[in-house]
Scaffold this active site. Structure first.
Site, PDB file in Angstrom:
ATOM      1  N   ASP A 103     -22.164  94.539  55.845  1.00 27.41           N
ATOM      2  CA  ASP A 103     -21.527  95.111  57.031  1.00 27.41           C
ATOM      3  C   ASP A 103     -22.530  96.003  57.775  1.00 27.41           C
ATOM      4  OD1 ASP A 103     -18.780  95.602  58.398  1.00 27.41           O
ATOM      5  OD2 ASP A 103     -19.402  97.637  57.888  1.00 27.41           O
ATOM      6  N   HIS A 151     -13.725  90.286  53.680  1.00 30.71           N
ATOM      7  CA  HIS A 151     -14.901  90.992  54.188  1.00 30.71           C
ATOM      8  C   HIS A 151     -15.768  91.584  53.087  1.00 30.71           C
ATOM      9  CE1 HIS A 151     -17.191  92.697  57.465  1.00 30.71           C
ATOM     10  NE2 HIS A 151     -17.092  93.915  56.961  1.00 30.71           N
ATOM     11  N   TYR A 182     -21.641 103.800  65.248  1.00 32.46           N
ATOM     12  CA  TYR A 182     -21.034 102.919  66.247  1.00 32.46           C
ATOM     13  C   TYR A 182     -21.042 103.542  67.639  1.00 32.46           C
ATOM     14  CZ  TYR A 182     -19.704 100.214  62.221  1.00 32.46           C
ATOM     15  OH  TYR A 182     -19.748  99.461  61.071  1.00 32.46           O
TER      16      TYR A 182
END
Length: 412
Positions: A175, A336, A279
């Site tokens: 990730d 995930h 982010y």
């Protein structure tokens, strides 16, 4: 718990100029779009919170003052610290110090414990370093957004490698950690021997390929640009965001201690500010690569679960356009977190890739056209296998330089 504190060290041989020339910012209209949508998401979020349940209700407070035992357990490795130019990073180390280094970079929201199934298996062959990324776990958590600029993050990882007393490492990232790994193999390719990206497309593809079905979709990226509100949202309803991310832990009583560990690690507002700051920075940058030749020369393995709601298989396929030698492994029946949900199959793939030399890598072919082969069964069903190949053929139409292999684990 053993603690080792290193003093500040000099930068890697790769210079900051290579960072500047290797990274390009997104266009002004694209940047403006993110900020404008962020503003409107902020207005909507404030309205919803005030009307539905009040701005600061249901915010979780820490339920314990000490970390769960699994976070400080030394059975997986030694807990060490290194200080790089004022930033203290925590990592767990296992394996013989004389063996090559394998650096593990976790995702979001996560910490070093993400690799609990991989550390023992990989430590038989490597000196394993499972890092708490800056802002996560027991590493320092600077709150300033500028501390998470991409050039700073890359420089710190390069310095960490140097502090280990080695000239290069192999990297496994999941990730967010894989996203950082992608940048590393482009910008500091001389520092990386092999690279594995789990559940993460190439940075130039990542931001435009987030599915709407994912919790961390494009709308969330826009929302995360706001100050404070995303952190407060993450703390609501007994950290329900953790329950949602780690559904595979919620249904297993034996995994409850790890779920508690994640809730402890993200129980305060400052535990979210650093992670979200990644982010607030990374969506504005891309890797500066040429159009004709693959720019990553080292062997790479891309792993993805076929039930991953946050990663499109076609984005993984498209990511191979940047690679000269690669393999793709699709793990059946998982989402995930394939390294947690199906650790035996993922560990087998990792050992084969790093140690066994059994992984067939796609390489440039002297003749034109794509050559599609299999280094395992694409799926246990022909239907899914056909879907995979159909995506590959559609999304890579016109490419002529590489062969492509898709690997799929057998069921456990």
């Amino acid at each position: 718990m053993a603690v080792i504190v290193n003093t500040s060290i000099s930068s890697s041989s790769s210079s900051s100029s290579s960072i500047g020339s290797g990274i390009v910012s997104i266009s002004y209209p694209d940047s403006l779009k993110i900020h404008v949508l962020s503003f409107f998401w902020g207005l909507w979020s404030l309205f919803k919170k005030l009307i539905m349940y009040g701005l600061f209700n249901n915010v979780t407070k820490s339920k314990c003052d000490s970390p769960p035992s699994c976070l400080v357990d030394t059975s997986l490795g030694q807990h060490n610290y290194v200080k790089l130019k004022g930033v203290k990073l925590h990592y767990v180390e296992a394996g013989n110090k004389d063996k090559p280094v394998l650096l593990l970079l976790h995702g979001f929201p996560d910490c070093w414990i993400s690799w609990r199934y991989q550390i023992p298996a990989l430590a038989l062959h490597y000196r394993v370093i499972a890092l708490d990324l800056k802002g996560f776990g027991d590493s320092d958590k600077p709150e300033s957004r500028k501390c998470y600029r991409l050039d700073i993050l890359m420089s710190e990882i390069a310095e960490l490698i140097s502090s280990l007393g080695v000239s290069n490492v192999s990297i496994i990232g999941h990730d967010l950690g894989a996203l950082l790994g992608w940048f590393m193999v482009h910008l500091y390719q001389d520092l990386v021997n092999k690279f594995v990206a789990i559940s993460c497309p190439h940075p130039n593809i990542y931001w435009s390929s987030l599915p709407n079905t994912s919790s961390f979709n494009t709308s969330w990226i826009h929302y995360s640009q706001l100050p404070h509100l995303p952190e407060l949202d993450a703390l609501r309803d007994d950290l329900s965001i953790i329950n949602h991310c780690y559904k595979h832990l919620s249904s297993d009583e034996a995994s409850k201690p790890y779920l508690d560990a994640y809730k402890y690690s993200f129980s305060r507002k400052e535990d979210w500010t650093g992670p979200i700051n990644y982010y607030r920075n990374l969506p504005f940058w891309r890797v500066n690569v040429g159009d004709s030749e693959p720019s990553v020369r080292i062997p790479c393995l891309l792993i993805v679960g076929n039930h991953d709601s946050g990663v499109k298989l076609e984005s993984i396929v498209k990511s191979t356009e940047y690679l000269e030698k690669f393999a793709v492994k699709v793990v059946e029946g998982v989402g995930h977190f394939p390294h947690q949900e199906c650790p035996n199959d993922v560990n087998k793939a990792l050992i084969n890739f790093f140690v066994g030399n059994k992984t067939k890598l796609a390489q440039k072919t002297p003749s034109g056209g794509l050559v599609f082969k299999m280094f395992d069964a694409v799926s246990s069903t022909m239907k899914y296998g056909n879907q995979v190949l159909d995506i590959v053929q559609k999304k890579t139409n016109g490419l002529t330089s590489k062969a492509f292999y898709v690997g799929e684990s057998s069921t456990t």
